[in-house]
Design a protein around this motif. Structure first.
Motif, short mmCIF file in Angstrom:
data_model
loop_
_atom_site.label_atom_id
_atom_site.label_comp_id
_atom_site.label_asym_id
_atom_site.label_seq_id
_atom_site.Cartn_x
_atom_site.Cartn_y
_atom_site.Cartn_z
N LYS A 150 11.04 -13.03 27.25
CA LYS A 150 12.46 -13.20 27.51
C LYS A 150 13.25 -12.89 26.25
O LYS A 150 12.95 -13.41 25.17
N LYS A 152 16.17 -12.81 23.46
CA LYS A 152 17.08 -13.80 22.88
C LYS A 152 18.12 -13.07 22.03
O LYS A 152 17.99 -11.88 21.74
N LEU A 153 19.13 -13.81 21.60
CA LEU A 153 20.16 -13.21 20.76
C LEU A 153 19.57 -12.63 19.48
O LEU A 153 20.09 -11.66 18.93
N ILE A 156 18.92 -8.77 19.43
CA ILE A 156 20.01 -7.81 19.69
C ILE A 156 19.80 -6.50 18.94
O ILE A 156 19.98 -5.41 19.50
N TYR A 181 26.39 -6.67 22.91
CA TYR A 181 25.21 -7.31 23.48
C TYR A 181 25.36 -8.83 23.58
O TYR A 181 24.83 -9.46 24.50
N GLU A 182 26.10 -9.44 22.67
CA GLU A 182 26.38 -10.86 22.80
C GLU A 182 27.12 -11.13 24.11
O GLU A 182 26.81 -12.09 24.84
N PHE A 185 24.71 -10.62 27.19
CA PHE A 185 23.89 -11.80 27.48
C PHE A 185 24.67 -12.79 28.34
O PHE A 185 24.15 -13.34 29.32
N LYS A 186 25.94 -13.03 27.99
CA LYS A 186 26.76 -13.96 28.76
C LYS A 186 27.03 -13.44 30.17
O LYS A 186 27.00 -14.20 31.15
N GLU A 189 23.85 -13.74 32.29
CA GLU A 189 23.63 -15.15 32.61
C GLU A 189 24.59 -15.63 33.69
O GLU A 189 24.22 -16.40 34.59
N HIS A 194 18.46 -11.66 34.26
CA HIS A 194 17.44 -11.86 33.23
C HIS A 194 17.35 -10.62 32.34
O HIS A 194 17.50 -9.49 32.81
N ILE A 195 17.08 -10.85 31.06
CA ILE A 195 16.82 -9.76 30.11
C ILE A 195 15.46 -10.03 29.46
O ILE A 195 15.26 -11.10 28.86
N ILE A 208 16.92 -5.30 32.30
CA ILE A 208 17.90 -6.25 32.80
C ILE A 208 17.79 -6.24 34.32
O ILE A 208 17.91 -5.17 34.94
#
Length: 385
Positions: A150, A152-153, A156, A181-182, A185-186, A189, A194-195, A208
């Motif tokens: 999975k 995560k930030l 990036i 990309y930040e 992610f939001k 979500e 899912h990424i 994605i």
């Protein structure tokens, strides 16, 4: 009727229009209006002091023909039902296009719900994707040395490197940075998506995706080598106890169809995706670097019903790899509307196709000139808002 840019105090009214017109759900709407929405990039129509229509201008950097342009992506065009059929859309689009010209933006993009609605405003089809519909059991044979985790930030920069490498040969792409990309992610979500990132010795692919009942929709599947692609397809197969079908959206030059065990069982189709528009024809041409040392010129009459500065006859002179463009009372070698000009400028069609689509008798001199300055390429963009 009054058309203007939104004020900060208009936000709740604009959310009401959005919720009435779009079935996005509260999680996505909250994300959009908390993280993407900017009142200074929103245009509204007032009727009797009530906001009845709006659109958003999402700001992106678009890489088109090796140049990067500040670009408005028109989204969220919406109108309350009591205001429909009154011509407000024509007025808001007219206002928008001329504001983009005034702001010195040279091109714009738009994802249409119906192409017929926007062609009249000079937007034209410039982007396609390949869409795969695959029985999940047809992905059972893929294996790879790597694994998926999975994302995560902290990943990036890895995602940026994978994306840059995967899209390096494509045209018309959006420049993505850490802030992009930040937000992505939001966004993912907010839609319960899912990424995941693929890793062998290096991080070399990502996916994605969204699970919708028995279907997996893959919004992006980017990979830097065949092992990563096979690993991601195997990862999708691992969902076979909960899903029956996989739908994958891909660039036109994607290689998935070449490695499917039986492509005939997959439904593979071309999916029209995005429209573009030239906002400032003269400045766009003058921004280009042309790979030709020839000294040539042609005269093109451009028809644009909304931006008067484009609605002229232009003398286009190529010299020392640059274009010099002047308007005047020249005798045109050819006449195109802004729609055809847009498809040429976005490198979606070539000169011969421009003549064919306009049912014109071919002019070899003009076609050769057009093909010098507008080299046909594969375009790709995958932004949704």
């Amino acid at each position: 009727m009054n058309i203007r840019f939104a004020k900060e105090s208009d936000k709740n009214n604009i959310i009401d229009i959005w919720n009435y017109c779009f079935d996005d759900g509260p999680k996505f709407t909250d994300y959009y209006f908390n993280d993407k929405y900017k009142h200074e990039n929103t245009i509204v129509v007032e009727d009797d002091e009530e906001i009845v229509s709006s659109l958003q201008l999402s700001q992106y950097n678009l890489k088109l023909n090796d140049k990067i342009y500040d670009t408005s992506y028109v989204v969220g065009v919406s109108t309350f039902p009591q205001a429909r059929g009154k011509g407000y859309m024509k007025h808001i689009m007219d206002f928008t296009l001329n504001e983009l010209y005034r702001k010195n933006q040279l091109v714009s993009i738009l994802m249409p719900i119906d192409y017929r609605l926007y062609r009249k405003y000079g937007y034209e089809h410039c982007y396609d994707q390949i869409e795969y519909e695959i029985d999940i059991e047809d992905l059972s044979g893929f294996k790879s040395k790597g694994c998926l985790k999975k994302a995560k930030l902290d990943n990036i920069n890895d995602l940026i490197n994978i994306e840059n490498n995967f899209l390096k040969d494509l045209n018309g792409t959006i420049i993505r940075d850490e802030n992009y990309y930040e937000n992505l992610f939001k966004e993912v979500e907010s839609e319960d998506g899912h990424i995941y990132i693929h890793e062998d010795e290096l991080k070399d692919g990502y996916i994605i995706y969204f699970i919708n009942n028995e279907n997996i929709f893959v919004r992006e599947l980017y990979y830097n080598n065949l092992n990563a692609l096979k690993g991601i397809l195997r990862f999708l197969y691992n969902h076979n106890t909960q899903c029956k079908k996989v739908t994958i959206s891909s660039p036109i030059d994607d290689k998935i169809r070449f490695i499917l065990s039986n492509p005939k069982t997959a439904n593979i189709k071309l999916k029209p995706f995005m429209m573009g528009r030239v906002i400032n024809f003269k400045k766009y041409l003058e921004s280009l670097n042309i790979k030709s040392n020839e000294n040539l010129s042609i005269n093109i009459s451009v028809k644009d019903d909304f931006i008067k500065e484009n609605n002229k006859i232009f003398k286009i002179h190529l010299n020392n790899n640059k274009l010099n463009v002047e308007s005047g009372d020249y005798i045109p070698d050819v006449e195109f509307n802004i729609n055809t000009i847009t498809q040429l400028a976005f490198s979606y069609i070539n000169g011969k196709e421009a003549y064919l689509l306009n049912d014109l008798k071919e002019n070899k001199k003009v076609i050769e000139f057009l093909d010098l300055i507008f080299v046909k390429k594969e375009n790709y963009v995958n932004e949704y808002i």
